[in-house]
Structures are given as C-alpha cells and as structure tokens.
Write a protein that holds these residues in place. Structure first.
Motif, PDB file in Angstrom:
ATOM      1  N   LEU A 156       0.878  -1.171   0.000  1.00 38.00           N
ATOM      2  CA  LEU A 156       0.000   0.000   0.000  1.00 38.00           C
ATOM      3  C   LEU A 156       0.916   1.222   0.000  1.00 38.00           C
ATOM      4  O   LEU A 156       1.391   1.656   1.045  1.00 38.00           O
ATOM      5  CB  LEU A 156      -0.904   0.007   1.229  1.00 38.00           C
ATOM      6  CG  LEU A 156      -1.820   1.243   1.386  1.00 38.00           C
ATOM      7  CD1 LEU A 156      -2.743   1.382   0.186  1.00 38.00           C
ATOM      8  CD2 LEU A 156      -2.620   1.145   2.691  1.00 38.00           C
ATOM      9  N   PRO A 157       1.186   1.797  -1.197  1.00 31.15           N
ATOM     10  CA  PRO A 157       2.165   2.882  -1.307  1.00 31.15           C
ATOM     11  C   PRO A 157       1.533   4.259  -1.149  1.00 31.15           C
ATOM     12  O   PRO A 157       1.363   5.005  -2.115  1.00 31.15           O
ATOM     13  CB  PRO A 157       2.713   2.676  -2.718  1.00 31.15           C
ATOM     14  CG  PRO A 157       1.541   2.147  -3.492  1.00 31.15           C
ATOM     15  CD  PRO A 157       0.731   1.333  -2.516  1.00 31.15           C
ATOM     16  N   LEU A 158       1.208   4.622   0.092  1.00 31.34           N
ATOM     17  CA  LEU A 158       0.520   5.871   0.358  1.00 31.34           C
ATOM     18  C   LEU A 158       1.428   6.778   1.190  1.00 31.34           C
ATOM     19  O   LEU A 158       1.782   6.441   2.321  1.00 31.34           O
ATOM     20  CB  LEU A 158      -0.794   5.581   1.099  1.00 31.34           C
ATOM     21  CG  LEU A 158      -1.877   6.647   1.083  1.00 31.34           C
ATOM     22  CD1 LEU A 158      -3.210   6.059   1.555  1.00 31.34           C
ATOM     23  CD2 LEU A 158      -1.533   7.849   1.937  1.00 31.34           C
ATOM     24  N   SER A 159       1.794   7.909   0.630  1.00 32.91           N
ATOM     25  CA  SER A 159       2.689   8.844   1.320  1.00 32.91           C
ATOM     26  C   SER A 159       1.971   9.458   2.518  1.00 32.91           C
ATOM     27  O   SER A 159       0.950  10.121   2.351  1.00 32.91           O
ATOM     28  CB  SER A 159       3.127   9.950   0.357  1.00 32.91           C
ATOM     29  OG  SER A 159       3.744   9.396  -0.793  1.00 32.91           O
ATOM     30  N   SER A 160       2.520   9.242   3.721  1.00 30.27           N
ATOM     31  CA  SER A 160       1.812   9.705   4.922  1.00 30.27           C
ATOM     32  C   SER A 160       2.722  10.173   6.045  1.00 30.27           C
ATOM     33  O   SER A 160       2.270  10.915   6.919  1.00 30.27           O
ATOM     34  CB  SER A 160       0.935   8.579   5.463  1.00 30.27           C
ATOM     35  OG  SER A 160       1.733   7.539   6.013  1.00 30.27           O
ATOM     36  N   ARG A 161       3.956   9.713   6.079  1.00 30.23           N
ATOM     37  CA  ARG A 161       4.884   9.997   7.173  1.00 30.23           C
ATOM     38  C   ARG A 161       4.245   9.706   8.542  1.00 30.23           C
ATOM     39  O   ARG A 161       4.426  10.425   9.516  1.00 30.23           O
ATOM     40  CB  ARG A 161       5.394  11.435   7.101  1.00 30.23           C
ATOM     41  CG  ARG A 161       6.078  11.757   5.775  1.00 30.23           C
ATOM     42  CD  ARG A 161       6.973  12.980   5.859  1.00 30.23           C
ATOM     43  NE  ARG A 161       6.273  14.219   6.129  1.00 30.23           N
ATOM     44  CZ  ARG A 161       5.637  14.955   5.205  1.00 30.23           C
ATOM     45  NH1 ARG A 161       5.602  14.545   3.937  1.00 30.23           N
ATOM     46  NH2 ARG A 161       5.043  16.088   5.525  1.00 30.23           N
ATOM     47  N   GLY A 162       3.456   8.643   8.572  1.00 30.10           N
ATOM     48  CA  GLY A 162       2.861   8.185   9.821  1.00 30.10           C
ATOM     49  C   GLY A 162       1.523   8.794  10.169  1.00 30.10           C
ATOM     50  O   GLY A 162       0.942   8.442  11.200  1.00 30.10           O
ATOM     51  N   GLY A 163       1.008   9.698   9.347  1.00 28.85           N
ATOM     52  CA  GLY A 163      -0.283  10.312   9.632  1.00 28.85           C
ATOM     53  C   GLY A 163      -1.440   9.345   9.448  1.00 28.85           C
ATOM     54  O   GLY A 163      -1.325   8.335   8.746  1.00 28.85           O
ATOM     55  N   ALA A 164      -2.562   9.645  10.086  1.00 30.50           N
ATOM     56  CA  ALA A 164      -3.751   8.795  10.014  1.00 30.50           C
ATOM     57  C   ALA A 164      -4.826   9.447   9.150  1.00 30.50           C
ATOM     58  O   ALA A 164      -4.846  10.664   8.967  1.00 30.50           O
ATOM     59  CB  ALA A 164      -4.296   8.531  11.416  1.00 30.50           C
ATOM     60  N   ILE A 165      -5.731   8.604   8.625  1.00 32.64           N
ATOM     61  CA  ILE A 165      -6.813   9.047   7.747  1.00 32.64           C
ATOM     62  C   ILE A 165      -8.114   8.407   8.214  1.00 32.64           C
ATOM     63  O   ILE A 165      -8.164   7.200   8.461  1.00 32.64           O
ATOM     64  CB  ILE A 165      -6.539   8.639   6.276  1.00 32.64           C
ATOM     65  CG1 ILE A 165      -5.227   9.263   5.778  1.00 32.64           C
ATOM     66  CG2 ILE A 165      -7.705   9.043   5.374  1.00 32.64           C
ATOM     67  CD1 ILE A 165      -4.783   8.731   4.424  1.00 32.64           C
ATOM     68  N   ALA A 166      -9.174   9.190   8.299  1.00 30.22           N
ATOM     69  CA  ALA A 166     -10.493   8.688   8.713  1.00 30.22           C
ATOM     70  C   ALA A 166     -11.290   8.265   7.476  1.00 30.22           C
ATOM     71  O   ALA A 166     -12.291   8.886   7.109  1.00 30.22           O
ATOM     72  CB  ALA A 166     -11.241   9.750   9.510  1.00 30.22           C
ATOM     73  N   PHE A 167     -10.839   7.198   6.827  1.00 31.21           N
ATOM     74  CA  PHE A 167     -11.426   6.742   5.565  1.00 31.21           C
ATOM     75  C   PHE A 167     -12.950   6.624   5.646  1.00 31.21           C
ATOM     76  O   PHE A 167     -13.502   6.189   6.660  1.00 31.21           O
ATOM     77  CB  PHE A 167     -10.849   5.382   5.181  1.00 31.21           C
ATOM     78  CG  PHE A 167      -9.445   5.436   4.650  1.00 31.21           C
ATOM     79  CD1 PHE A 167      -9.207   5.694   3.312  1.00 31.21           C
ATOM     80  CD2 PHE A 167      -8.365   5.230   5.493  1.00 31.21           C
ATOM     81  CE1 PHE A 167      -7.910   5.742   2.816  1.00 31.21           C
ATOM     82  CE2 PHE A 167      -7.061   5.267   5.013  1.00 31.21           C
ATOM     83  CZ  PHE A 167      -6.833   5.526   3.661  1.00 31.21           C
ATOM     84  N   ILE A 168     -13.620   6.993   4.543  1.00 34.79           N
ATOM     85  CA  ILE A 168     -15.079   7.004   4.478  1.00 34.79           C
ATOM     86  C   ILE A 168     -15.556   6.330   3.194  1.00 34.79           C
ATOM     87  O   ILE A 168     -14.992   6.547   2.123  1.00 34.79           O
ATOM     88  CB  ILE A 168     -15.618   8.470   4.560  1.00 34.79           C
ATOM     89  CG1 ILE A 168     -17.143   8.523   4.415  1.00 34.79           C
ATOM     90  CG2 ILE A 168     -14.954   9.359   3.522  1.00 34.79           C
ATOM     91  CD1 ILE A 168     -17.893   7.997   5.598  1.00 34.79           C
ATOM     92  N   ASP A 169     -16.584   5.518   3.310  1.00 36.71           N
ATOM     93  CA  ASP A 169     -17.171   4.847   2.149  1.00 36.71           C
ATOM     94  C   ASP A 169     -17.931   5.871   1.306  1.00 36.71           C
ATOM     95  O   ASP A 169     -18.708   6.674   1.829  1.00 36.71           O
ATOM     96  CB  ASP A 169     -18.132   3.760   2.640  1.00 36.71           C
ATOM     97  CG  ASP A 169     -18.590   2.820   1.540  1.00 36.71           C
ATOM     98  OD1 ASP A 169     -18.584   3.217   0.357  1.00 36.71           O
ATOM     99  OD2 ASP A 169     -18.968   1.687   1.875  1.00 36.71           O
ATOM    100  N   ALA A 170     -17.726   5.838  -0.005  1.00 39.23           N
ATOM    101  CA  ALA A 170     -18.434   6.758  -0.900  1.00 39.23           C
ATOM    102  C   ALA A 170     -19.950   6.608  -0.780  1.00 39.23           C
ATOM    103  O   ALA A 170     -20.688   7.575  -0.997  1.00 39.23           O
ATOM    104  CB  ALA A 170     -17.991   6.528  -2.343  1.00 39.23           C
ATOM    105  N   ALA A 171     -20.418   5.416  -0.440  1.00 40.56           N
ATOM    106  CA  ALA A 171     -21.864   5.228  -0.257  1.00 40.56           C
ATOM    107  C   ALA A 171     -22.390   6.050   0.912  1.00 40.56           C
ATOM    108  O   ALA A 171     -23.514   6.569   0.870  1.00 40.56           O
ATOM    109  CB  ALA A 171     -22.178   3.746  -0.043  1.00 40.56           C
TER     110      ALA A 171
END
Length: 287
Positions: A156-171
């Motif tokens: 999973l190549p996502l540039s983040s430097r350790g940050g978090a994301i509150a992922f949300i379903d498009a639905a």
C-alpha cells in the motif's frame, strides 16, 4: 425537509464515485427529476435523465441547469476550478448547491485551491451546503490509485509519514448528500465534515488488508511526486502528503449518523466486501 417530488436535481460527475451512488439513491426516492450530467452522454450507461455536461464546454452548462432546483456539484480536478465553479453557480440561480469538497479545507490558507473552490460557491449564492469528506475507501479498489500495487505488489504505497486518515465509504458520502438535498432552506448554509468511524495510519490499513485478504500487505511511504510532471498535480500531491502527515484527515466526526440515522461503514467491512476485487479474482471497481 423539502418535498423531493417537486425537485429537479442535477448531478455533475454522475459517472464518478459518489455521483453514481447518489444517482441510484435518489432514483429510489420520489424525486421529480434526476439529471445525470456527463461529458459523454452518448456513451453513458446511466439511469435517470442523461444530460450533456462538460467543464471544458461552457455551452453545456445552461441546458443542463435549466429548471433545476438543486445541484450536486463535484469540483473538477483542474487549476481553474474556482473560476469555472463561480461562473457555473452564477447560472444556477436559486438552485441549492451541494458542493463536494474535502476534509480539512478550513485548515488551509484562503488562497489555497480547495478553500477558493468553496468560496466560489459561498460568494456566488446564499443557497449552499458544503460536504467535506475524508479519503474515500474506494481509493483501495480503484486501479488509478492503489488497487494494482495491492493486487500485484502486495504493498500500500501511500505517502503519509505516519499520519492517520479517517477513511469514508463513498456510499456514506452519497447518503449524506441525499439528506442534504432534502433539507429545508433553513437547514442549508452548513458545512459538514464526513468521516468513517476511526482514523487509521497506513500501517494499520496495511495490517487490516493483510487480515482481510489472507496475504501479507506491506505499508510503503513513497515520494508523492515521483513520476508526476504536471505542475498542478505536483502541487496537489505534495499538499495531500503534507496534510496527511499533519493529521488534517485524522479527525473523526459523527456526521453520517447525525444526518442519515445510520452509522458509517468501517473500513474492514468495505475491504471484506471487496476481497475478490483486491485479490484480483474479479475485475476492478473504479467507482
């Protein structure tokens, strides 16, 4: 709440991740007319009333807008989006504009692209609602984002430097958009931040993928600008990486439940439902 059976709603980007889901959702309700705006109407396999709409062709805007009472407005990913949206909204008259923006836009300076897009709506009409979703779950199942490396490279190549994301379903975004479109005028002029139920680091998402897919997926933190030559894209990608690292997408809200009465779907359930796609057993799902 407004009576949707008297509404004529235009969805721009009707073939996109949230646009198509919102289109399908509104068509299950008693809406007067739902217009599916697309730049390729002759090729669009869409329900509803298909109308030509192209950000690069201003001649398509007024015909798509004629008679509309509300617009679900998906901003175009281009540098001149603030100017285009200002011109478009001016043509929409008193129609309720529901703009799809992004989480944390208020944390940027006024002259940054995302706030300028929002201001183009607010300064042109008084009849608006702004939606600020976090990152879509669907970036994991989209070949334009992370599907291919998850499938073929087990990363999973996502540039983040350790940050978090509150992922949300498009639905869930589409469900909030549908609720916003049904709000009475006194419930408009609101800005809604839309997130999933928890914020996860890229390492945590990789572990979640490992657990759900039954094979190890490694987290990677690549240079966000590697291979990117377009100046505007470099600006956007660099800013996204910086904002993930700064925690701009990590705040969690209860907006989905508050607006729809239903809790947002957790990322693990999204991954579980799309296991076959992520493991390459069925074709990709770009929506």
């Amino acid at each position: 709440m407004t009576q949707l059976n008297s509404e004529t709603i235009l969805i721009t980007g009707a073939r996109g991740k949230t646009g198509r889901l919102l289109l399908d959702k509104l068509l299950t309700q008693d809406v007067g007319e739902v217009r599916a705006g697309t730049s390729r109407p002759s090729q669009a396999d869409l329900p509803g009333t298909i109308v030509g709409f192209d950000w690069s062709d201003a001649a398509t805007w007024q015909p798509a807008l004629d008679g509309t009472t509300a617009v679900y407005l998906v901003r175009p990913d281009r540098e001149d989006a603030p100017e285009l949206i200002s011109q478009f909204v001016a043509l929409a008259g008193d129609a309720h504009i529901v703009l799809l923006s992004e989480q944390g836009a208020e944390l940027l300076t006024d002259d940054d692209w995302a706030p300028r897009v929002e201001d183009a709506v607010r300064s042109t009409t008084e009849n608006w609602t702004i939606l600020r979703p976090s990152w879509f779950d669907q970036v994991l199942t989209d070949e334009r984002f992370y599907l291919e490396p998850i499938r073929h490279e087990a990363t999973l190549p996502l540039s983040s430097r350790g940050g978090a994301i509150a992922f949300i379903d498009a639905a869930d975004i589409a469900a909030v958009a549908a609720a916003a479109l049904a709000q009475a005028p006194e419930r408009r002029r609101r800005t809604l931040t839309i997130t999933g139920p928890e914020a996860l680091t890229v390492a945590q998402v990789a572990q979640l993928l490992t657990d759900e897919l039954g094979r190890p997926i490694a987290a990677d933190d690549p240079d966000p600008l590697a291979g990117v030559t377009d100046e505007f894209e470099r600006y956007i990608y660099a800013q996204l990486a910086d904002r993930v690292a700064a925690g701009d997408y990590a705040a969690v809200t209860d907006t989905v439940r508050e607006e729809t009465g239903v809790a947002p779907r957790p990322l693990d359930l999204f991954v579980r439902a799309n296991r076959a796609i992520l493991n390459g057993e069925v074709p990709d799902a770009t929506r």
